[in-house]
Design a protein around this motif. Sequence first.
Motif, short mmCIF file in Angstrom:
data_model
loop_
_atom_site.label_atom_id
_atom_site.label_comp_id
_atom_site.label_asym_id
_atom_site.label_seq_id
_atom_site.Cartn_x
_atom_site.Cartn_y
_atom_site.Cartn_z
N GLN A 59 69.69 0.11 17.49
CA GLN A 59 70.51 1.32 17.41
C GLN A 59 71.95 1.02 17.00
O GLN A 59 72.66 1.90 16.51
CB GLN A 59 70.54 2.05 18.75
CG GLN A 59 69.18 2.55 19.23
CD GLN A 59 68.50 1.55 20.14
OE1 GLN A 59 68.70 0.34 20.00
NE2 GLN A 59 67.69 2.05 21.06
N LYS A 251 77.59 6.96 20.42
CA LYS A 251 76.48 7.54 19.67
C LYS A 251 76.97 8.30 18.44
O LYS A 251 76.37 8.23 17.35
CB LYS A 251 75.65 8.45 20.57
CG LYS A 251 74.81 7.70 21.58
CD LYS A 251 74.39 8.57 22.75
CE LYS A 251 73.49 9.71 22.36
NZ LYS A 251 73.07 10.50 23.55
N THR A 254 78.30 5.68 15.79
CA THR A 254 77.24 4.88 15.18
C THR A 254 76.13 5.74 14.58
O THR A 254 75.12 5.21 14.13
CB THR A 254 76.64 3.92 16.22
OG1 THR A 254 76.15 4.67 17.34
CG2 THR A 254 77.67 2.92 16.71
N MET A 256 73.94 7.72 15.94
CA MET A 256 72.67 7.74 16.65
C MET A 256 72.16 9.16 16.78
O MET A 256 72.93 10.13 16.71
CB MET A 256 72.83 7.17 18.06
CG MET A 256 72.96 5.69 18.18
SD MET A 256 72.83 5.22 19.93
CE MET A 256 73.67 3.65 19.90
N ASP A 257 70.86 9.30 17.03
CA ASP A 257 70.28 10.58 17.36
C ASP A 257 70.55 10.90 18.84
O ASP A 257 70.94 10.02 19.62
CB ASP A 257 68.77 10.57 17.10
CG ASP A 257 68.44 10.39 15.63
OD1 ASP A 257 69.24 10.86 14.79
OD2 ASP A 257 67.39 9.79 15.31
#
Length: 438
Positions: A59, A251, A254, A256-257
Amino acid sequence: MSDIEIKTLETEIAALEKKLNEKKSRLQELKSKHISCPYSNVLTSEEIVRYSRQMIMPQICKSGQRNLKEGKILIVGAGGLGCPASLYLAAAGIGEIHILDYDEVELSNLHRQILHYETNIGLPKVQSVADKLKSLNSNIKIVPLHIHASSSITDLVQKNKYDVVLDCTDNAPTRYLLNDICVIYNIPLVSGSALQMEGQLTVYHYLNGPCYRCLFPKPPPAHTVTNCGDGGVLGSVCGVIGVLQALETIKILTQMDGVLSGRLLIFDGSETTFRNVKLRQRVATCEVCGDNPKIRAPVDYEQFCGSRAHDKVININILESEENVTVEQLKGVLDENNNVVIDVRSELEFDMCRLPNTVNFPYSRIRDNKSLDELEGFIKRAAEGNKKVYLLCRRGNDSQRATNYLRQNFSNSLVKFLNVKGGLHAYSKSIDPSFPVY
């Protein structure tokens, strides 16, 4: 402790300081050698080692760590939420962290604001936090901003082009201010709150998600909003929410989901439970993020919310001068030991600390007409004595309200109701500094 023991401790401390300085020198030497790393075109060797445990996660990996390194964020509030959030974001390698707060460190902060130590009391909170974060991670840039969160920070946000803003405050005007600024400049807002044993967290204005005004177009009545200064909060609850704010920020940076947009996380510390509540979608008619926004620049948020943009209590003044007594006069009243002095704080607060020869009758019960009969015993006692009842509270506000209320409801009692001006805070300041101010 003997002189020999003291000398031994001093020698040991000197040795530890020497060792620490050697390690600092070694760290700087390594950094200078690996500014241009032959093994990576993005990170230095020292950074790869430092962040390796998160970089080996799919991730994050190298691209995510690069995003963190290039990220610039603003944390508003260096208190119970801002401290744990900033600590984990600095550790994660966010390249530039700006911390905004106007307040100074107080003793009552230390149980929850974990980056402030006893030696920092009186220091600006942003400076205290910046010092700790720099000692944790010297690779990143920390910018302390010792200013008030008002509409004037608009230029600051516009100039710095932050990637994420964290709302770590506890008042409605600042929440609306940060929401509007973030929408105007298209910045995700990670918003957290904590009170007593509960905490809440969500992300506003992220990938077409709702903003704060979508959910609360109008602020709640000021008297219905309680902050931690009045309602209390458990430090570890602040820690939970602050750490989760750091998580959501990472998150977002980066990509992320699963970012907490359009959802509200509710944490109940008493049961140790987490709930996710689905929020309404972005409102097309929202005044700031809607299709035809009416708000294109910050407004007067204190006027809009009917409350101050800080948690400092404003002293009221609703009585005539002859209805007040000073804490010096109260001292004489208490020494006589035969006067009626009613402390109108809550039972919990009265149990924490109290002045001698005072009785507790909370203002919340005084306002309840069903409880007025219970006051008659105190009033009868005063009528048989010096015909005076003294009202006392934490800061002198509720005692004013109680004085006014009793004067109206017992106007035929021949008893004079007197407010102790400044309350227990004034008593501690002028009479006995050992009385705890909270």
